[in-house]
Design a protein around this motif. Structure first.
Motif, PDB file in Angstrom:
ATOM      1  N   GLN A 110      29.704  41.981  62.920  1.00  0.00           N
ATOM      2  CA  GLN A 110      30.042  40.587  63.045  1.00  0.00           C
ATOM      3  C   GLN A 110      30.385  40.061  64.440  1.00  0.00           C
ATOM      4  N   GLU A 115      26.519  32.616  66.155  1.00  0.00           N
ATOM      5  CA  GLU A 115      26.859  31.889  65.046  1.00  0.00           C
ATOM      6  C   GLU A 115      25.809  31.439  64.383  1.00  0.00           C
ATOM      7  N   ASP A 116      24.558  31.269  64.736  1.00  0.00           N
ATOM      8  CA  ASP A 116      23.343  30.531  63.977  1.00  0.00           C
ATOM      9  C   ASP A 116      22.694  31.485  63.289  1.00  0.00           C
ATOM     10  N   HIS A 118      22.709  34.406  59.809  1.00  0.00           N
ATOM     11  CA  HIS A 118      23.594  34.520  58.544  1.00  0.00           C
ATOM     12  C   HIS A 118      23.625  36.183  58.232  1.00  0.00           C
ATOM     13  N   ASP A 153      32.713  32.929  54.422  1.00  0.00           N
ATOM     14  CA  ASP A 153      31.826  31.494  55.080  1.00  0.00           C
ATOM     15  C   ASP A 153      30.522  31.796  54.815  1.00  0.00           C
TER      16      ASP A 153
END
Ligand code: NAD
Length: 288
Positions: A110, A115-116, A118, A153
């Motif tokens: 992670q 951030e963009d 999944h 999230d």
């Protein structure tokens, strides 16, 4: 079936990625299946047997333009691979993994990801004691569980799309929290592998006393029970090092039960042994 993803990139071309390549291509679930493995020999074999549409010499090339990236390397290598590919991931790409442990993979992967993209961790509960690019086959996942441990999230749409892919490969999909996954798998897979490895070690001690008899007269119990001890040493080393707490918890409980039975045998307590076996037989018979 129609394609669910355009380009699936498989990183690590062993039993699990190989089986995915066969299943995806046979069922037409991706327009293109590409791959990369660290070892040149594995890449050469994968090319020889036509495992993927293209096998690349770098992970960066393999993941470029992929809308699904699958990390199928030993658990201890996941973090370094994620770091390596991160700068080359297209916006909106889904990344999943097939590692047998989930919490430590999430912690290792992670932090490297932009951030963009999944990240949806996963684990197919399917395997054999064989490894490498020739070990895969398309039906490996049929009717087997494929657990996903989405992050709190994780947006719903990419998760649903991945569920669609694993079920199209024939698997039954369920979702659970990563820590819970690691505890459940410590009981159902990790501790049994350690016990099987240990039993082969014990038989080896005895073999030195009885020469070849242990192998020659290997009864079904020993053969069935220790089949999994032929599994890949790197993969299993990593599983134990990365699911330490849960495995040690289960092994502690196992040792307590073993001592109870050992004591019953020493004391000649047939009733206790019979009661225990009656209870465990009924539990085992409920597992198909
Ligand atoms: P495998 O040994 O058959 O294949 C692993 C592949 O990864 C090999 O091709 C190897 O060359 C490659 N590799 C190793 N380090 C690498 C690196 N740093 N970069 C790129 N490639 C690398 O193993 P497998 O059984 O396919 O297992 C892969 C993953 O799937 C593991 O995380 C394992 O925990 C998980 N898993 C295995 C099983 C099983 O029963 N074998 C079941 C479910 C999940």
């Amino acid at each position: 079936m129609s394609a669910i993803y355009d380009r699936v990139a498989l990183i690590g071309l062993g039993l699990i990625a190989g089986s995915m390549a066969h299943a995806l291509r046979e069922k037409g679930l991706a327009r293109e299946v590409v791959g990369y493995a660290r070892s040149e020999e594995t890449r050469k074999t994968a090319r020889e047997i036509g495992l993927c549409d293209t096998v690349y010499d770098s992970a960066a090339e393999a993941v470029a333009k992929a809308d699904l990236v699958v990390l199928a390397v030993p658990v201890g290598a996941m973090g370094a691979v994620a770091q390596d590919i991160a700068p080359h991931l297209a916006k909106g790409t889904t990344i999943t993994d097939v590692g047998s442990v989930k919490q430590s993979v999430i912690e290792a992967v992670q932090p490297h990801l932009p951030e963009d993209v999944h990240f949806i961790p996963g684990h197919p509960l399917a395997g054999t004691e064989h490894s490498g690019p020739r070990a895969g086959f398309a039906s490996l996942f049929e009717n087997r569980w494929w657990l996903l441990t989405p992050l709190p999230d994780s947006p719903a749409a990419p998760v649903e799309k991945l569920v669609g892919l694993v079920t199209a490969m024939g698997a039954k999909c369920d979702r659970m929290e990563a820590a819970h996954h690691d505890l459940v798998l410590a009981v159902t897979s990790h501790a049994p592998h350690l016990i099987a490895y240990t039993m082969v070690g014990v038989a080896d001690h005895l073999r030195r006393v009885t020469d070849e008899e242990v192998i020659q007269y290997s009864a079904a119990g020993f053969r069935d029970f220790t089949r999994i001890a032929a599994s890949d040493p790197t993969m299993w080393r990593d599983v134990f090092l990365h699911n330490k707490e849960a495995t040690l918890d289960i092994l502690g409980r196992f040792t307590e039960e073993l001592f109870t039975l050992q004591r019953a045998i020493r004391m000649g307590d047939g009733q206790q042994l019979h009661d225990y076996f009656t209870r465990t037989r009924s539990i085992r018979r409920g597992i198909i």
